[in-house]
Design an enzyme around this catalytic site. Structure first.
Site, PDB file in Angstrom:
ATOM      1  N   ASP A 168       1.718  -1.198   0.215  1.00  0.00           N
ATOM      2  CA  ASP A 168       0.286   0.039   0.080  1.00  0.00           C
ATOM      3  C   ASP A 168       1.169   1.008  -0.276  1.00  0.00           C
ATOM      4  O   ASP A 168       1.890   0.939   0.856  1.00  0.00           O
ATOM      5  CB  ASP A 168      -1.058  -0.240   1.114  1.00  0.00           C
ATOM      6  CG  ASP A 168      -1.737   1.417   1.049  1.00  0.00           C
ATOM      7  OD1 ASP A 168      -2.657   0.810   0.687  1.00  0.00           O
ATOM      8  OD2 ASP A 168      -1.229   2.214   2.367  1.00  0.00           O
ATOM      9  N   GLU A 190       1.316   0.051  -4.952  1.00  0.00           N
ATOM     10  CA  GLU A 190       1.091   0.733  -5.632  1.00  0.00           C
ATOM     11  C   GLU A 190       1.483   1.771  -5.278  1.00  0.00           C
ATOM     12  O   GLU A 190       1.513   3.309  -4.745  1.00  0.00           O
ATOM     13  CB  GLU A 190      -0.606   0.544  -4.803  1.00  0.00           C
ATOM     14  CG  GLU A 190      -1.407   1.602  -4.816  1.00  0.00           C
ATOM     15  CD  GLU A 190      -1.807   2.830  -3.384  1.00  0.00           C
ATOM     16  OE1 GLU A 190      -3.267   3.153  -3.984  1.00  0.00           O
ATOM     17  OE2 GLU A 190      -1.646   2.856  -2.753  1.00  0.00           O
TER      18      GLU A 190
HETATM   19  C1  ARE Z   1      -8.948   8.829   5.925  1.00  0.00           C
HETATM   20  C2  ARE Z   1     -10.050  10.068   5.543  1.00  0.00           C
HETATM   21  C3  ARE Z   1      -8.833  10.750   5.433  1.00  0.00           C
HETATM   22  C4  ARE Z   1      -8.544  11.601   6.813  1.00  0.00           C
HETATM   23  C5  ARE Z   1      -7.425  10.223   6.924  1.00  0.00           C
HETATM   24  C6  ARE Z   1      -6.885  10.883   8.644  1.00  0.00           C
HETATM   25  O1  ARE Z   1     -10.720   9.991   4.705  1.00  0.00           O
HETATM   26  O2  ARE Z   1     -10.247  12.443   5.351  1.00  0.00           O
HETATM   27  O3  ARE Z   1      -7.415  12.569   6.255  1.00  0.00           O
HETATM   28  O4  ARE Z   1      -8.455   8.817   6.615  1.00  0.00           O
HETATM   29  O5  ARE Z   1      -7.538  10.176   9.435  1.00  0.00           O
HETATM   30  C7  ARE Z   1      -7.749   5.014   2.122  1.00  0.00           C
HETATM   31  C8  ARE Z   1      -8.958   6.379   2.005  1.00  0.00           C
HETATM   32  C9  ARE Z   1      -8.693   7.611   2.843  1.00  0.00           C
HETATM   33  C10 ARE Z   1      -8.438   6.654   4.625  1.00  0.00           C
HETATM   34  C11 ARE Z   1      -7.217   6.292   4.230  1.00  0.00           C
HETATM   35  C12 ARE Z   1      -6.747   6.206   5.790  1.00  0.00           C
HETATM   36  O6  ARE Z   1      -8.668   6.312   0.877  1.00  0.00           O
HETATM   37  O7  ARE Z   1      -9.199   8.286   2.660  1.00  0.00           O
HETATM   38  O8  ARE Z   1      -8.108   8.295   5.300  1.00  0.00           O
HETATM   39  O9  ARE Z   1      -7.564   5.410   4.359  1.00  0.00           O
HETATM   40  O10 ARE Z   1      -8.037   5.368   6.537  1.00  0.00           O
HETATM   41  C13 ARE Z   1      -3.239   8.359  -2.619  1.00  0.00           C
HETATM   42  C14 ARE Z   1      -2.684   7.407  -2.479  1.00  0.00           C
HETATM   43  C15 ARE Z   1      -2.215   6.368  -2.621  1.00  0.00           C
HETATM   44  C16 ARE Z   1      -3.896   5.965  -1.619  1.00  0.00           C
HETATM   45  C17 ARE Z   1      -4.969   7.074  -2.274  1.00  0.00           C
HETATM   46  C18 ARE Z   1      -6.360   6.509  -1.973  1.00  0.00           C
HETATM   47  O11 ARE Z   1      -1.258   8.058  -3.504  1.00  0.00           O
HETATM   48  O12 ARE Z   1      -1.542   5.705  -2.184  1.00  0.00           O
HETATM   49  O13 ARE Z   1      -4.466   7.816  -2.589  1.00  0.00           O
HETATM   50  N1  ARE Z   1      -4.386   4.626  -2.065  1.00  0.00           N
HETATM   51  C19 ARE Z   1      -4.086   3.679  -0.830  1.00  0.00           C
HETATM   52  C20 ARE Z   1      -5.096   2.748  -0.549  1.00  0.00           C
HETATM   53  C21 ARE Z   1      -5.765   3.894   0.548  1.00  0.00           C
HETATM   54  C22 ARE Z   1      -6.234   4.041   1.558  1.00  0.00           C
HETATM   55  C23 ARE Z   1      -4.410   3.947   1.896  1.00  0.00           C
HETATM   56  C24 ARE Z   1      -3.532   4.503   0.654  1.00  0.00           C
HETATM   57  C25 ARE Z   1      -3.799   4.855   3.003  1.00  0.00           C
HETATM   58  O14 ARE Z   1      -5.992   1.571  -1.509  1.00  0.00           O
HETATM   59  O15 ARE Z   1      -7.270   2.815   0.632  1.00  0.00           O
HETATM   60  O16 ARE Z   1      -6.713   4.917   2.304  1.00  0.00           O
HETATM   61  O17 ARE Z   1      -3.507   3.804   3.375  1.00  0.00           O
HETATM   62  C26 ARE Z   1      -3.613  10.754  -7.464  1.00  0.00           C
HETATM   63  C27 ARE Z   1      -2.665  10.821  -6.823  1.00  0.00           C
HETATM   64  C28 ARE Z   1      -2.261   9.654  -6.283  1.00  0.00           C
HETATM   65  C29 ARE Z   1      -3.549   9.917  -5.198  1.00  0.00           C
HETATM   66  C30 ARE Z   1      -4.932  10.092  -5.423  1.00  0.00           C
HETATM   67  C31 ARE Z   1      -5.952  10.405  -4.546  1.00  0.00           C
HETATM   68  O18 ARE Z   1      -4.505  10.587  -8.559  1.00  0.00           O
HETATM   69  O19 ARE Z   1      -1.801  10.527  -8.783  1.00  0.00           O
HETATM   70  O20 ARE Z   1      -0.920   8.918  -5.719  1.00  0.00           O
HETATM   71  O21 ARE Z   1      -3.524   8.128  -4.693  1.00  0.00           O
HETATM   72  O22 ARE Z   1      -4.395  11.710  -6.387  1.00  0.00           O
HETATM   73  O23 ARE Z   1      -5.677  11.184  -3.909  1.00  0.00           O
END
Ligand code: ARE
Ligand code: CA
Length: 479
Positions: free
Chosen positions: A188, A225
């Site tokens: 992740d 990822e």
């Molecule tokens: C949650 C709340 C937030 C709060 C945070 C801390 O939604 O508002 O600030 O908690 O309290 C998942 C959810 C998030 C969540 C997080 C923790 O999606 O909403 O936050 O869990 O609970 C980027 C990253 C990429 C990530 C995506 C979501 O690069 O790695 O954002 N994906 C992975 C997982 C997710 C997970 C996380 C990472 C965190 O698959 O499920 O988040 O572990 C452009 C960029 C991308 C970026 C994208 C969105 O396209 O190129 O890099 O992705 O924008 O911002």
């Protein structure tokens, strides 16, 4: 590290999003094993912060590396891995090691651990202030690679993987699950970690467990990822020497195609090129747990179970095409994008209920992996083996067809017109059962029968109004 270690000629993994370990083990035995699936990706397994209303994303906020979440504990995890391996289905774990939780007060975890998040004290690991990147900053500019890797992603406290101690804790955790018999990991937020740090961490991992049936010296399957749609500082190619990378462009472009915004004929040279990674570096999907609900990347072009005809067509194309290692999404129903999986009043996740007649899931679980058309395309893929695309045909519009060597043949109709056409299938002469409209039961095809003549030609009929715009036949299903 790019080999998923599927057993024999199995293929394709399914992400059983938020499923409990005991249910996954049952699913391996009663369905995935018998159907030919290669493996399962499970949601993060280590202890996470309990959040109000139990959103699904609480699992991406670790409090410790204890295996203890709403999916189960270490003993149910170990038992699942064993039972799935026993029926030749591999287990892949989603690893969250870029960060710990965000701020919460009190911060209590699914295994009962606590943390003082503002002072970065996670005693159950233990991690403390010095293990996190400093000074604390938050990611806003994706054109700055250092910021993306050293600052906090959405307020999630960012571990410093250049520190020996942090590395050792991550290695210890992954080695523990390797020894329990897992075949691979999804990393992740890999984009948010430095490739050179990941390289050191990966290099210290044990070989896969011989005791759990892996050949000696097998290395962990790693898929990372790294969302790279072009135009940012961090490139997916920075990670391909370390393992595979999840190719997000794949589902976005195909979503656009099967929504009808591009003509299918242009998929003729789909694969390398197109801005996609080389096939052997990529893991692909139509949607994932993020972008099916507007998180992550892809926005409104992503297809999901909510648009079933187009979704099944895109998935059929994914599974029929030789590009990449394929993953199938298995969801729970949602309207609110934050809502967690089906659960009882106490927040315990419910087991999926399976309709004995149709084999589909009830009580809130979608189980796309059990949809007849998708499950049958997984079989198609393993019958197709590594054979190349041959006999490409298109109508210069939204109707296409191709074979995989002389093992399998597919036709897709995304046009307003019916597809009624004699086409070269590449298959040996005989009668085949279209695995999309039916199946072979008691030696009879319950769907369309397709007759392939001596010259390999068959008449293909897919009405524009058909429930599924796909016809698929292969040498495993003759009638
Ligand atoms: C949650 C709340 C937030 C709060 C945070 C801390 O939604 O508002 O600030 O908690 O309290 C998942 C959810 C998030 C969540 C997080 C923790 O999606 O909403 O936050 O869990 O609970 C980027 C990253 C990429 C990530 C995506 C979501 O690069 O790695 O954002 N994906 C992975 C997982 C997710 C997970 C996380 C990472 C965190 O698959 O499920 O988040 O572990 C452009 C960029 C991308 C970026 C994208 C969105 O396209 O190129 O890099 O992705 O924008 O911002
Ligand atoms: Ca980071």
């Amino acid at each position: 590290q790019k080999d998923p270690h599927y057993k024999d000629d199995r293929d394709t993994m399914v992400h059983l999003f938020e499923w409990k370990f005991d249910d996954i083990a049952d699913e391996c035995e009663r369905f995935l094993g018998p159907m030919g699936y290669g493996g399962v990706q499970v949601s993060p397994i280590n202890e996470n912060l309990i959040m109000r209303n139990r959103p699904w994303y609480e699992r991406y906020q670790p409090l410790s590396f204890k295996i203890n979440t709403r999916s189960g504990n270490e003993s149910s995890f170990a038992s699942m891995v064993k039972r799935c391996n026993a029926v030749d289905v591999r287990i892949y774990v989603d690893i969250v090691v870029n960060h710990m939780s965000g701020d919460a007060n009190p911060a209590v975890g699914t295994g009962g651990s606590t943390a003082n998040t503002s002072s970065r004290s996670y005693p159950a690991v233990p991690f403390s202030f010095a293990d996190f990147h400093q000074p604390v900053c938050s990611i806003s500019n994706y054109n700055n690679a250092t910021e993306v890797r050293n600052c906090e992603l959405s307020g999630l406290h960012d571990l410093d993987q250049s520190k020996e101690y942090v590395r050792s804790k991550i290695v210890e955790f992954i080695n523990r699950i390797i020894d329990l018999g897992v075949a691979g990991i999804r990393v992740d937020a890999a984009k948010h970690m430095w490739p050179q740090d990941l390289k050191v961490i990966y290099s210290r991992l044990n070989n896969l467990s011989v005791a759990h049936g892996f050949p000696a010296k097998s290395r962990l399957f790693i898929y990372q990822e790294v969302i790279d749609l072009g135009g940012e500082a961090i490139k997916k190619g920075e990670y391909t020497s370390l393992g595979r990378v999840i190719e997000f462009t794949f589902g976005i472009v195909l979503g656009n195609f099967f929504r009808g915004n591009e003509q299918l004929k242009f998929l003729k040279n789909w694969g390398n090129g197109w801005g996609l990674l080389p096939s052997e570096d990529a893991l692909v999907m139509i949607d994932n747990h993020d972008n099916q609900r507007g998180h992550g990347a892809g926005g409104a072009t992503i297809l999901t179970y909510k648009l079933p005809k187009q979704y099944k067509m895109a998935t059929a194309f994914e599974l029929a095409h030789p590009y990449g290692t394929t993953r199938v999404m298995s969801s729970f129903n949602f309207t609110d994008p934050s809502i967690g999986p089906p659960a009882d009043k106490n927040g315990s996740i419910l087991s999926p209920e399976i309709d004995p007649k149709t084999g589909t899931c009830k009580n809130g679980w979608i189980c796309e992996h059990r949809w007849h058309q998708i499950q049958q395309m997984v079989v198609f893929r393993l019958v197709a083996k590594n054979d190349p695309i041959n006999n490409w045909w298109d109508n210069d519009g939204d109707q296409i067809a191709f074979s995989r060597g002389s093992n399998a043949f597919i036709a897709l109709n995304n046009d307003d017109e019916d597809l009624k056409q004699s086409l070269v299938t590449g298959l040996p002469a005989g009668k085949y059962c279209d695995v999309i409209t039916g199946q072979v039961k008691n030696n009879k095809c319950t769907g369309k029968t397709v007759e392939v003549g001596k010259n390999g030609v068959a008449f293909v009929d897919i009405p524009a109004s058909a429930e599924d715009g796909v016809l698929a036949i292969h040498i495993g299903r003759q009638s």
